[in-house]
Design a protein around this motif. Structure first.
Motif, short mmCIF file in Angstrom:
data_model
loop_
_atom_site.label_atom_id
_atom_site.label_comp_id
_atom_site.label_asym_id
_atom_site.label_seq_id
_atom_site.Cartn_x
_atom_site.Cartn_y
_atom_site.Cartn_z
N GLY A 76 0.93 -1.08 0.07
CA GLY A 76 -0.10 0.12 0.22
C GLY A 76 0.69 1.17 -0.14
O GLY A 76 1.92 1.36 0.55
N GLY A 77 0.24 2.34 -0.77
CA GLY A 77 1.11 3.68 -0.70
C GLY A 77 2.21 3.73 -1.59
O GLY A 77 3.11 4.56 -1.62
N SER A 78 2.76 2.32 -2.52
CA SER A 78 3.58 2.45 -3.26
C SER A 78 3.32 2.24 -4.75
O SER A 78 2.19 1.78 -5.03
N ASP A 79 4.28 2.09 -5.66
CA ASP A 79 4.04 1.81 -7.12
C ASP A 79 3.66 0.36 -7.02
O ASP A 79 3.10 -0.22 -7.91
N TRP A 80 4.10 -0.51 -6.01
CA TRP A 80 3.87 -1.97 -6.21
C TRP A 80 2.47 -2.20 -5.90
O TRP A 80 1.92 -3.23 -5.99
N ASN A 81 1.89 -1.35 -5.52
CA ASN A 81 0.44 -1.42 -5.22
C ASN A 81 -0.64 -1.29 -6.49
O ASN A 81 -1.84 -1.99 -6.57
N HIS A 82 0.09 -0.93 -7.48
CA HIS A 82 -0.56 -1.10 -8.82
C HIS A 82 0.40 -1.91 -9.66
O HIS A 82 1.05 -1.27 -10.68
N PRO A 83 0.30 -3.20 -9.67
CA PRO A 83 1.18 -4.13 -10.44
C PRO A 83 0.87 -3.89 -11.85
O PRO A 83 1.85 -4.26 -12.44
N GLN A 84 -0.32 -3.33 -12.36
CA GLN A 84 -0.52 -3.27 -13.83
C GLN A 84 0.37 -2.33 -14.41
O GLN A 84 0.46 -2.06 -15.64
N ARG A 93 16.27 -3.28 -12.55
CA ARG A 93 17.29 -2.23 -11.85
C ARG A 93 17.09 -2.54 -10.38
O ARG A 93 17.90 -2.50 -9.53
N THR A 94 15.65 -2.46 -9.96
CA THR A 94 15.51 -2.59 -8.45
C THR A 94 16.02 -3.71 -7.77
O THR A 94 16.72 -3.82 -7.02
N VAL A 95 15.77 -5.17 -8.38
CA VAL A 95 15.91 -6.35 -7.89
C VAL A 95 17.56 -6.66 -8.06
O VAL A 95 18.02 -7.30 -6.89
N ARG A 96 18.47 -5.75 -8.77
CA ARG A 96 19.69 -6.07 -9.09
C ARG A 96 20.62 -4.98 -8.45
O ARG A 96 21.67 -5.24 -7.73
N HIS A 97 20.14 -3.77 -8.46
CA HIS A 97 20.66 -2.53 -7.72
C HIS A 97 20.07 -1.68 -6.90
O HIS A 97 20.75 -0.76 -6.36
N GLY A 98 18.92 -1.99 -6.51
CA GLY A 98 18.33 -1.13 -5.39
C GLY A 98 18.67 -1.33 -3.91
O GLY A 98 19.57 -2.36 -3.87
N ASP A 99 18.37 -0.37 -3.17
CA ASP A 99 18.54 -0.59 -1.87
C ASP A 99 18.06 -1.76 -1.16
O ASP A 99 17.20 -2.52 -1.82
N PRO A 100 18.47 -2.38 -0.11
CA PRO A 100 18.14 -3.71 0.46
C PRO A 100 16.66 -3.83 0.53
O PRO A 100 15.85 -4.93 0.43
N VAL A 101 15.94 -2.87 1.18
CA VAL A 101 14.46 -2.73 1.37
C VAL A 101 13.66 -2.88 -0.06
O VAL A 101 12.88 -3.73 -0.22
N ALA A 102 13.97 -1.94 -0.99
CA ALA A 102 13.55 -1.93 -2.29
C ALA A 102 13.58 -3.54 -2.82
O ALA A 102 12.53 -3.74 -3.66
N THR A 103 14.73 -3.85 -2.72
CA THR A 103 15.10 -5.06 -3.57
C THR A 103 13.95 -6.33 -2.91
O THR A 103 13.56 -7.14 -3.55
N LEU A 104 14.06 -6.45 -1.61
CA LEU A 104 13.11 -7.37 -0.84
C LEU A 104 11.68 -7.03 -1.34
O LEU A 104 11.07 -8.09 -1.51
#
Length: 662
Positions: A76-84, A93-104
């Motif tokens: 909630g409250g993030s871009d991930w809340n709108h997967p479409q 880029r997020t999963v390979r180079h993002g900060d730990p929280v964003a990656t997880l």
């Protein structure tokens, strides 16, 4: 499930009962907190999920908790809340180079999409097919994690995140059920390329991973066919002179030693690879620039031009040569295809277009526009160069423009319509946005300046869009919503007034909507369907074709016929397909027009007479998802002439899907 960890260090992480209990407790606390306030203690859940990401059992635990994680409001409250709206290249880029929280969080989001793709979880805004396509592309861009050892940068990430990500992609690969993953991956790339998108950085990234697989055979990815080799060759070695990817300096030296016959073969090979795939090798701009000084007359051959394109090339030599000099470089290689297709469209014969391009060539960008382009495209070329290159791309492929992660289908549709039908208008709007950081449009006699308006839906920085969209869409989005605000309270849908003012005078003055704007219920639905047929179907409107592409709106559904939302499209034309079935050919700005809308309604993007960038459906299937359209009231047939069985079929398909209960 077991798989090779490629040298992962020994550890005791796993799905122990204590850790699972910690995760479940954290999810319960998150759900309870969200029930009281919108401040989510998501970090507790992330911390509890982290140790479960290092083996298959832990990932399976997370997979089974997807409904609970969603219900608790993890995203909630993030871009991930709108997967479409998520974009594969950004996810990589997020999963390979993002900060730990964003990656997880990205890892958890992809586990969620796996559950959607497999049908184990139903998400209200994303279909199983969309989730499957998304994961296929993300996997494609991370194939090195599946077929090889971790790179140093991945190995050294904090908290052993690199290993967690590697486990995730092994898990995704095995659970997607591909017996021959590379074959499916290559088919996915070709499926996207058949739509000829303007933005192909993600596709080239996938092709790069495919190239790596060719040198690293692995039972997980399967056999490699000619389709894969053709993709790799198109990008890295389309001609005899650059077949082994020798580097730019070596290739230039080879060109200087070639005789005319060899240069001719290079030109033919470049053109063939470009037009067969829609991809341009970084070697090609250097070849075109070399021909400028040695054999200018060979450039039309290298561009693969027909008589139409070659004639335009020879009619405007100074302009074309300047465009080549200023826009075609290895960093902007796709602009070669854009230039070729712009010439093929013959739009230079429209009197305002050539002088508008000269204005673009001499344009200096304002600081705000230049900073946006540098932030997205880098500084290896000037901001003016990147913008000019994408101007050529958009003019050459107006149906290849995509909205990226912008929730702005209306503005992207407008860019496509202008590039297709009013290229000088597009160039004027681009010039305003780039030079002045402002766009001014008129609405019912009054000027609206984007500079005076607050942010619209495009408030966040864009991802995976061309430079034209990057600069113009935020301005257009604000103006579109201001027009809607001024049209509110009139008792009818604001699109009736906004679309014609926003897109241009060629929009039909007739307007039909299938739903009541106040109740959301159906309103004279049979009359709506009959009016659409009478206005658009050649058999019932006096065989009048679609003169100007028209804005329309559809009710998007997934393969289970669930309603996902309203979406802006453009009706391009109606015509008989090769099987003599009347189809509606339309433009969908959502980056990928191949979709399954349920009830056997699968939008086609190739094989049924589509031009590049078009999607199509038989008329009744299309009408069943239509909810708003414009038309010319002076060129409409008699609605009562439409066969009742055709009308009934379209109505039934709608009433058994998005219109159920309306």
């Amino acid at each position: 499930m077991s798989f090779n960890t490629h040298g992962s260090p020994q550890h005791d992480d796993g799905a122990s009962g204590e850790r699972v209990e910690q995760l479940d407790a954290a999810i319960e606390r998150l759900a309870a907190a969200n029930a009281i306030a919108e401040v989510s203690p998501v970090f507790e859940v992330i911390d509890a999920a982290r140790p479960l990401m290092f083996d298959a059992r832990g990932l399976e635990v997370l997979y089974t908790r997807v409904p609970a994680l969603e219900a608790a409001g993890l995203f909630g409250g993030s871009d991930w809340n709108h997967p479409q709206t998520l974009v594969p290249s950004l996810a990589v880029r997020t999963v390979r180079h993002g900060d730990p929280v964003a990656t997880l969080v990205e890892c958890l989001s992809q586990i969620r999409l796996l559950a959607v793709a497999k049908g184990d979880y139903s998400h209200p805004s994303v279909s199983a097919e969309h989730a499957h396509h998304f994961l296929a592309q993300v996997l494609a861009m991370n194939l090195d994690l599946v077929v090889g050892d971790l790179h140093e940068g991945d190995r050294l990430r904090p908290d052993r995140l690199g290993y967690a990500v590697q486990y995730l992609y092994h898990y995704l690969l095995e659970h997607l059920g591909y017996e021959n993953f590379l074959e499916h991956l290559v088919a996915e790339v070709w499926r996207i390329l058949e739509q000829r998108p303007v933005q192909v950085d993600g596709i080239k990234q996938m092709v790069t991973q495919i190239a790596a697989c060719l040198n690293t055979p692995d039972t997980l990815v399967g056999e490699v066919g000619e389709d894969a080799r053709n993709l790799v060759n198109a990008v890295f070695g389309p001609t005899a002179g650059c077949r082994e990817d020798p580097g730019f300096e070596v290739y230039t030296e080879r060109l200087e030693r070639m005789d005319d016959a060899a240069l001719l073969q290079e030109a033919i090979a470049f053109a063939g690879a470009m037009h067969s795939t829609g991809l341009v090798s970084p070697y090609m701009p250097g070849f075109i620039r070399y021909l400028r000084s040695r054999w200018n007359a060979l450039i039309p051959t290298a561009l693969g031009l027909s008589y139409t394109g070659a004639d335009a090339f020879h009619c405007y030599p100074a302009l074309i040569h300047t465009l080549i000099d200023e826009a075609l470089f290895a960093e902007t290689s796709q602009a070669v295809y854009g230039l070729a297709m712009m010439l093929e469209r013959g739009i230079l014969y429209s009197p305002p277009v050539a002088p508008s391009l000269w204005r673009q060539l001499r344009l200096s960008l304002c600081d705000a526009a230049a900073q946006k382009i540098v932030a997205v495209f880098g500084n290896r070329r000037s901001p003016e160069c990147f913008l000019l290159a994408d101007v050529l791309n958009v003019l050459g492929r107006p149906l290849g423009v995509g909205q990226g992660n912008y929730p702005t289908c209306q503005s992207t549709r407008a860019l496509s319509m202008w590039a297709f039908n009013m290229p000088a208008e597009l160039l004027r709007i681009v010039a305003w946005a780039a030079r002045d950081d402002e766009i001014v449009m008129r609405f019912e006699g009054n000027s609206i300046s984007s500079r005076e308006l607050g942010a619209g839906l495009a408030a966040e920085p864009p991802v995976d869009v061309d430079a034209v969209s990057l600069l113009t869409v935020p301005h257009l989005d604000r103006i579109y919503f201001e027009m809607g605000r001024r049209s509110a309270g009139r008792g009818e849908d604001p699109h009736k007034w906004v679309n014609a003012e926003f897109h241009g005078d060629h929009v039909g003055h007739g307007f039909r909507i299938a739903v009541d704007v106040f109740t959301g219920g159906l309103k004279d639905f049979e009359g709506f369907i009959r009016d659409f047929y009478a206005a658009y179907h050649p058999f019932y409107n006096g065989n009048i074709p679609v003169i100007n592409p028209q804005p329309a709106g559809i009710a998007v559904t997934d393969s289970a016929t669930r309603f996902l939302g309203w979406h802006a499209i453009t009706i391009q034309r109606l015509a008989l397909d090769p099987s003599q079935v009347m189809r509606v050919y339309f433009f969908n700005p959502n980056n990928d027009s191949g979709q399954d809308w349920g009830q056997g309604i699968v939008t086609s993007t190739q094989g049924n007479g589509e031009l590049y960038g078009e999607a199509s459906l038989p008329v009744a299937q299309f009408a069943s998802r239509l909810y708003v359209f414009h038309y010319d009231p002076l060129e409409k047939g008699e609605p009562t002439d439409i066969p009742s069985d055709e009308v009934d079929r379209a109505m039934r398909l709608a009433q058994e899907s998005w219109a159920s209960g309306r």
